[in-house]
Motif scaffolding. Structure first.
Motif, short mmCIF file in Angstrom:
data_model
loop_
_atom_site.label_atom_id
_atom_site.label_comp_id
_atom_site.label_asym_id
_atom_site.label_seq_id
_atom_site.Cartn_x
_atom_site.Cartn_y
_atom_site.Cartn_z
N THR A 133 0.85 -1.18 0.00
CA THR A 133 0.00 0.00 0.00
C THR A 133 0.89 1.24 0.00
O THR A 133 2.06 1.18 0.38
CB THR A 133 -0.90 0.02 1.24
N PRO A 134 0.36 2.39 -0.44
CA PRO A 134 1.18 3.61 -0.47
C PRO A 134 1.78 3.91 0.90
O PRO A 134 1.08 3.91 1.91
CB PRO A 134 0.18 4.69 -0.90
N GLY A 135 3.08 4.15 0.92
CA GLY A 135 3.75 4.49 2.16
C GLY A 135 4.17 3.32 3.01
O GLY A 135 4.77 3.49 4.05
N GLN A 136 3.87 2.09 2.55
CA GLN A 136 4.22 0.92 3.35
C GLN A 136 5.73 0.70 3.31
O GLN A 136 6.36 0.80 2.27
CB GLN A 136 3.52 -0.32 2.81
N GLU A 137 6.32 0.42 4.46
CA GLU A 137 7.75 0.17 4.56
C GLU A 137 8.00 -1.31 4.77
O GLU A 137 7.14 -2.06 5.23
CB GLU A 137 8.35 0.96 5.73
N VAL A 138 9.22 -1.73 4.45
CA VAL A 138 9.61 -3.13 4.62
C VAL A 138 9.53 -3.55 6.08
O VAL A 138 9.27 -4.69 6.40
CB VAL A 138 11.04 -3.35 4.07
N THR A 139 9.70 -2.57 6.99
CA THR A 139 9.71 -2.89 8.41
C THR A 139 8.32 -3.01 9.00
O THR A 139 8.17 -3.30 10.18
CB THR A 139 10.49 -1.81 9.17
N ASP A 140 7.28 -2.75 8.22
CA ASP A 140 5.92 -2.88 8.75
C ASP A 140 5.68 -4.30 9.25
O ASP A 140 6.21 -5.27 8.74
CB ASP A 140 4.90 -2.54 7.68
N SER A 141 4.82 -4.42 10.27
CA SER A 141 4.58 -5.73 10.85
C SER A 141 3.77 -6.63 9.93
O SER A 141 3.83 -7.85 10.06
CB SER A 141 3.84 -5.56 12.19
N GLY A 142 3.00 -6.06 9.01
CA GLY A 142 2.20 -6.86 8.10
C GLY A 142 2.53 -6.58 6.66
O GLY A 142 2.77 -5.44 6.28
N LEU A 143 2.55 -7.61 5.85
CA LEU A 143 2.78 -7.48 4.42
C LEU A 143 1.50 -7.82 3.69
O LEU A 143 0.79 -8.76 4.05
CB LEU A 143 3.91 -8.41 3.96
N ARG A 144 1.20 -7.07 2.62
CA ARG A 144 -0.02 -7.29 1.86
C ARG A 144 0.31 -8.03 0.58
O ARG A 144 1.33 -7.77 -0.08
CB ARG A 144 -0.72 -5.96 1.54
N PHE A 145 -0.57 -8.95 0.21
CA PHE A 145 -0.39 -9.75 -0.99
C PHE A 145 -1.68 -9.77 -1.80
O PHE A 145 -2.78 -9.83 -1.24
CB PHE A 145 -0.01 -11.19 -0.64
N GLN A 146 -1.53 -9.69 -3.11
CA GLN A 146 -2.65 -9.94 -4.01
C GLN A 146 -2.66 -11.44 -4.28
O GLN A 146 -1.68 -12.01 -4.75
CB GLN A 146 -2.47 -9.18 -5.33
N VAL A 147 -3.79 -12.08 -3.96
CA VAL A 147 -3.87 -13.53 -3.99
C VAL A 147 -4.91 -13.97 -5.02
O VAL A 147 -6.00 -13.39 -5.10
CB VAL A 147 -4.24 -14.10 -2.61
N PHE A 148 -4.56 -14.98 -5.81
CA PHE A 148 -5.47 -15.59 -6.78
C PHE A 148 -5.57 -17.07 -6.43
O PHE A 148 -4.55 -17.74 -6.25
CB PHE A 148 -4.95 -15.43 -8.21
N ALA A 149 -6.79 -17.58 -6.37
CA ALA A 149 -6.97 -18.98 -5.99
C ALA A 149 -8.12 -19.59 -6.77
O ALA A 149 -9.14 -18.93 -7.04
CB ALA A 149 -7.22 -19.12 -4.49
N ALA A 150 -7.97 -20.85 -7.14
CA ALA A 150 -9.02 -21.62 -7.79
C ALA A 150 -9.10 -22.98 -7.12
O ALA A 150 -8.17 -23.40 -6.43
CB ALA A 150 -8.74 -21.78 -9.28
N LYS A 151 -10.23 -23.64 -7.31
CA LYS A 151 -10.36 -24.97 -6.74
C LYS A 151 -9.37 -25.92 -7.39
O LYS A 151 -9.26 -25.96 -8.62
CB LYS A 151 -11.79 -25.48 -6.94
N THR A 152 -8.65 -26.65 -6.57
CA THR A 152 -7.59 -27.52 -7.07
C THR A 152 -8.11 -28.52 -8.10
O THR A 152 -7.45 -28.78 -9.10
CB THR A 152 -6.93 -28.26 -5.90
N HIS A 153 -9.30 -29.06 -7.87
CA HIS A 153 -9.79 -30.09 -8.78
C HIS A 153 -10.08 -29.51 -10.17
O HIS A 153 -9.95 -30.21 -11.18
CB HIS A 153 -11.02 -30.79 -8.21
N LEU A 154 -10.45 -28.21 -10.26
CA LEU A 154 -10.67 -27.58 -11.56
C LEU A 154 -9.35 -27.44 -12.32
O LEU A 154 -9.27 -27.72 -13.52
CB LEU A 154 -11.32 -26.22 -11.39
#
Length: 316
Positions: A133-154
């Motif tokens: 996110t804007p202004g986020q530093e490496v030292t922040d306690s939380g990291l944000r991720f864009q996640v994509f997921a589908a059902k494994t069987h598909l």
């Protein structure tokens, strides 16, 4: 390496299966082959019921038969394959993960997402990338991720059919998101008739894929139902395009897929308020000099399969 890499993009659509084969040649991607297998009315009647409009729900035997036909039409070397899933089959989330030493990021994200979906983590196939996110530093306690997921069987069912047909699936991408790779490649090759930051709409038989902002942290990629009036742009697609344009100014709109009349083309231009033009395979890819004449119908949804092949060539 004795041979230059060859990549095949396979688009599994509602009414046909299409394949585009690209070969690296002097810093560009040349069109080596195009093939399409159209499903018969009997095969369409045998597609899997349910799932919604955007589900490419070909049954296993019908899909495998079409893929085997496609394989016989393509060069022997065109085995490395990139596939896609409809965006409606993929869950997209932005998740925050607390930093801990030695953690398996993929496993932790799968647990968080599975919990929100009331599923087991093993039932999800996951991909992710950092999304600061804007202004986020490496030292922040939380990291944000864009996640994509589908059902494994598909994912496994689709890749298994492709393997049985004689291909080697390497990458699975989102259907609309793949078009971002085609936009990026057009930018690299200075195909700039629509400016430096165009959007791309691929018109299918019943839906349209929209992609824009290939160089931005938050690109746009979505699939929309076409309007009942046929080739006219749907209000929802236009609203999304205009909203994105207000956030990241666009310079034009490429259209591919079904052919439009001059009147319909004017409607698109008036609706979106941007210059509009068709993007053809010949503008993007030269023919491979050793190939026979490759006929890519300009009114077919060639861009999805081509974008998938570009995805493999640019990242592997």
């Amino acid at each position: 390496m004795l041979h230059k890499p060859v990549w095949t993009g396979i688009d599994i659509g509602h009414h046909s299966v299409k394949a585009v084969v690209l070969k690296q040649n002097k810093g560009r991607l040349a069109l080596l082959h195009y093939a399409e297998v159209v499903l018969s009315p009997a095969e369409l009647a045998g597609t899997s019921p349910g799932g919604g409009f955007h589900h490419n729900s070909l049954s296993g035997p019908i899909l495998l038969s079409a893929l085997r036909k496609i394989r016989t039409l393509l060069p022997k070397r065109s085995v490395r394959t990139v596939l896609s899933l409809p965006d409606s089959e993929v869950v997209q989330r932005e998740l925050t993960l607390e930093q801990r030493w030695g953690q398996d990021i993929g496993s932790e994200l799968a647990k968080i997402l599975a919990d929100t979906l009331s599923m087991e983590p093993e039932a999800l196939s996951l991909d992710y990338y950092p999304s600061p996110t804007p202004g986020q530093e490496v030292t922040d306690s939380g990291l944000r991720f864009q996640v994509f997921a589908a059902k494994t069987h598909l994912v496994e069912a689709r890749t298994q059919s492709v393997r049985e047909a004689g291909f080697e699936p390497e990458i699975m991408e989102l259907q609309a998101r793949a078009l971002l790779w085609l936009l990026e490649y057009c930018h690299r090759q200075a195909i700039t008739a629509m400016g430096a930051n165009p959007a791309l709409v691929c018109l299918g038989a019943e839906e349209a894929d929209l992609a824009a902002g290939f160089s931005h942290n938050l690109p746009l990629h979505r699939t929309f139902l076409l309007s009942r009036s046929g080739n006219a742009p749907s209000p929802e697609l236009i609203r999304q395009l205009q909203h994105y344009h207000s956030l990241s100014p666009l310079t034009g709109l490429w259209l591919t897929g079904r052919s439009l009349s001059d009147k319909e083309l004017a409607l698109w231009q008036q609706a979106c308020g941007l210059p509009v033009a068709f993007l053809t395979p010949g503008q993007v890819f030269p023919l491979w000099h050793n190939s026979t004449a490759v006929a890519v119908p300009l009114d077919t949804v060639w861009a999805r399969a081509a974008a998938l092949a570009v995805r493999g060539a640019l990242t592997c």
